[in-house]
Scaffold this motif. Structure first.
Motif, short mmCIF file in Angstrom:
data_model
loop_
_atom_site.label_atom_id
_atom_site.label_comp_id
_atom_site.label_asym_id
_atom_site.label_seq_id
_atom_site.Cartn_x
_atom_site.Cartn_y
_atom_site.Cartn_z
N SER A 72 0.84 -1.19 0.00
CA SER A 72 0.00 0.00 0.00
C SER A 72 0.88 1.24 0.00
CB SER A 72 -0.91 0.03 1.24
OG SER A 72 -1.81 -1.04 1.23
N LEU A 73 0.50 2.24 -0.80
CA LEU A 73 1.22 3.51 -0.84
C LEU A 73 0.26 4.60 -0.43
CD1 LEU A 73 2.37 1.73 -3.57
CD2 LEU A 73 4.11 3.48 -3.17
N VAL A 74 0.60 5.28 0.65
CA VAL A 74 -0.29 6.28 1.24
C VAL A 74 0.30 7.66 1.05
CG1 VAL A 74 -1.51 7.00 3.34
CG2 VAL A 74 -0.98 4.56 2.96
N ALA A 75 -0.44 8.53 0.37
CA ALA A 75 0.02 9.90 0.11
C ALA A 75 -0.12 10.74 1.38
CB ALA A 75 -0.77 10.51 -1.03
N SER A 76 0.56 11.91 1.38
CA SER A 76 0.54 12.77 2.56
C SER A 76 -0.87 13.24 2.90
CB SER A 76 1.46 13.98 2.35
OG SER A 76 1.07 14.69 1.18
N GLY A 77 -1.75 13.34 1.88
CA GLY A 77 -3.12 13.76 2.11
C GLY A 77 -4.02 12.66 2.64
N GLY A 78 -3.49 11.43 2.72
CA GLY A 78 -4.27 10.33 3.25
C GLY A 78 -4.82 9.38 2.21
N SER A 79 -4.79 9.78 0.94
CA SER A 79 -5.28 8.88 -0.11
C SER A 79 -4.29 7.73 -0.28
CB SER A 79 -5.46 9.63 -1.43
OG SER A 79 -4.22 10.15 -1.88
N ALA A 80 -4.80 6.58 -0.71
CA ALA A 80 -3.95 5.40 -0.80
C ALA A 80 -4.17 4.68 -2.12
CB ALA A 80 -4.23 4.46 0.36
N ARG A 81 -3.11 4.02 -2.58
CA ARG A 81 -3.18 3.13 -3.73
C ARG A 81 -2.60 1.79 -3.30
NH1 ARG A 81 -1.34 5.01 -9.32
NH2 ARG A 81 -2.87 3.40 -9.81
N HIS A 82 -3.18 0.72 -3.82
CA HIS A 82 -2.77 -0.61 -3.41
C HIS A 82 -2.20 -1.34 -4.62
CE1 HIS A 82 -2.51 -3.54 -0.32
NE2 HIS A 82 -3.36 -4.41 -0.86
N ALA A 83 -0.96 -1.80 -4.49
CA ALA A 83 -0.33 -2.61 -5.54
C ALA A 83 -0.52 -4.08 -5.14
CB ALA A 83 1.16 -2.28 -5.65
N THR A 84 -1.53 -4.72 -5.70
CA THR A 84 -1.88 -6.07 -5.31
C THR A 84 -1.19 -7.10 -6.19
OG1 THR A 84 -3.84 -5.97 -6.71
CG2 THR A 84 -4.12 -5.42 -4.39
N PHE A 85 -1.00 -8.30 -5.64
CA PHE A 85 -0.43 -9.38 -6.42
C PHE A 85 -1.31 -9.62 -7.65
CE2 PHE A 85 1.16 -11.08 -2.11
CZ PHE A 85 2.28 -10.28 -2.18
N GLY A 86 -0.66 -9.81 -8.78
CA GLY A 86 -1.36 -9.99 -10.04
C GLY A 86 -1.33 -8.75 -10.92
N MET A 87 -1.00 -7.57 -10.34
CA MET A 87 -0.89 -6.37 -11.14
C MET A 87 0.37 -6.42 -12.00
SD MET A 87 -2.13 -3.32 -8.55
CE MET A 87 -1.63 -2.05 -9.70
N ALA A 88 0.35 -5.67 -13.10
CA ALA A 88 1.49 -5.67 -14.03
C ALA A 88 2.73 -5.06 -13.39
CB ALA A 88 1.13 -4.89 -15.29
N ARG A 89 3.88 -5.65 -13.69
CA ARG A 89 5.16 -5.12 -13.20
C ARG A 89 5.34 -3.67 -13.61
NH1 ARG A 89 11.22 -7.66 -13.74
NH2 ARG A 89 12.37 -5.72 -13.48
N ASP A 90 4.97 -3.30 -14.83
CA ASP A 90 5.18 -1.95 -15.32
C ASP A 90 4.30 -0.93 -14.63
OD1 ASP A 90 7.11 -2.86 -17.04
OD2 ASP A 90 5.86 -2.81 -18.84
N VAL A 91 3.33 -1.37 -13.85
CA VAL A 91 2.52 -0.48 -13.03
C VAL A 91 3.07 -0.44 -11.60
CG1 VAL A 91 0.22 -0.08 -12.04
CG2 VAL A 91 0.45 -0.84 -14.42
#
Length: 210
Positions: A72-91
């Protein structure tokens, strides 16, 4: 013990934290790693070119949390993005670069039981595994004393008691050492005792010899 020679399959719902991430296709920039490899950043990744390169003093890099099904990557403003297994390497790789900077090494392990795995190493002992262009696992080597942890605060140096305070943990002696499974997360402990500390942590599919 090599950080590329450990494996487990993990899913720890109590320690997971964030929502999914879109896999955009429009390229806005290229990031060159230390060994010359290049990765593309999709247009829907909400980081600036300077933040991706790890060179921005004004743009705060997102914080990185370990999760049983990815990162999980959490921005300073609190929003988050999740890099889950199965996602493309280039993402996934550019998302992690936004938080940690360029990979320190990339390569391939040919002799893994599940077939060849590619890897990308980052500072602090974090290594990501990829198979057929997909993100399949991460491995945190405690020798580099990286600061990374799960949303529940489990990381290198956490004690067996601390893990058992938040989830069920099983411990057994294996060819790797004192090995634990915490609802799906895998790792190694300094001892099978309440004050035994996490020395290695992993999730997903990574290379291992038992």
């Amino acid at each position: 013990m090599s950080r590329h020679l450990l494996a487990s399959f993990a899913a720890l719902a109590l320690l997971s934290g964030c929502g999914g991430a879109d896999e955009g296709t429009n390229v806005v920039t290229l990031v060159e790693t230390d060994n010359g490899a290049e990765f593309v950043v999709p247009a829907n990744d909400t980081v600036t070119e300077n933040a991706v390169a790890g060179n921005s003093a004004e743009t705060a890099a997102p914080a990185l949390n370990l999760a049983p099904d990815g990162l999980s990557l959490v921005a300073s403003g609190g929003s988050a993005r999740h890099a889950t297994f199965g996602m493309a390497r280039d993402v996934v790789v550019p998302m992690v670069i936004a938080a940690l900077g360029k990979p320190t090494d990339t390569g391939r392990n040919e002799e893994c039981g599940q077939g060849p795995l590619d890897f990308a190493d980052f500072k602090g002992g974090l290594s990501l595994s990829f198979q057929d262009g997909k993100f399949v696992g991460w491995d945190l080597d405690g020798r580099d004393k990286g600061p990374y942890a799960t949303a529940a605060g489990i990381g290198i140096g956490s004690t067996l008691k601390q893990m058992r305070d938040v989830t069920a943990v099983t411990v057994e002696e294996s060819t790797l050492g004192t090995e634990f499974a915490a609802g799906g997360l895998g790792g190694l402990l300094s001892a099978d005792a309440p004050d035994g500390k996490v020395e290695h942590l992993w999730a997903g599919s990574i290379c291992q010899f038992r």
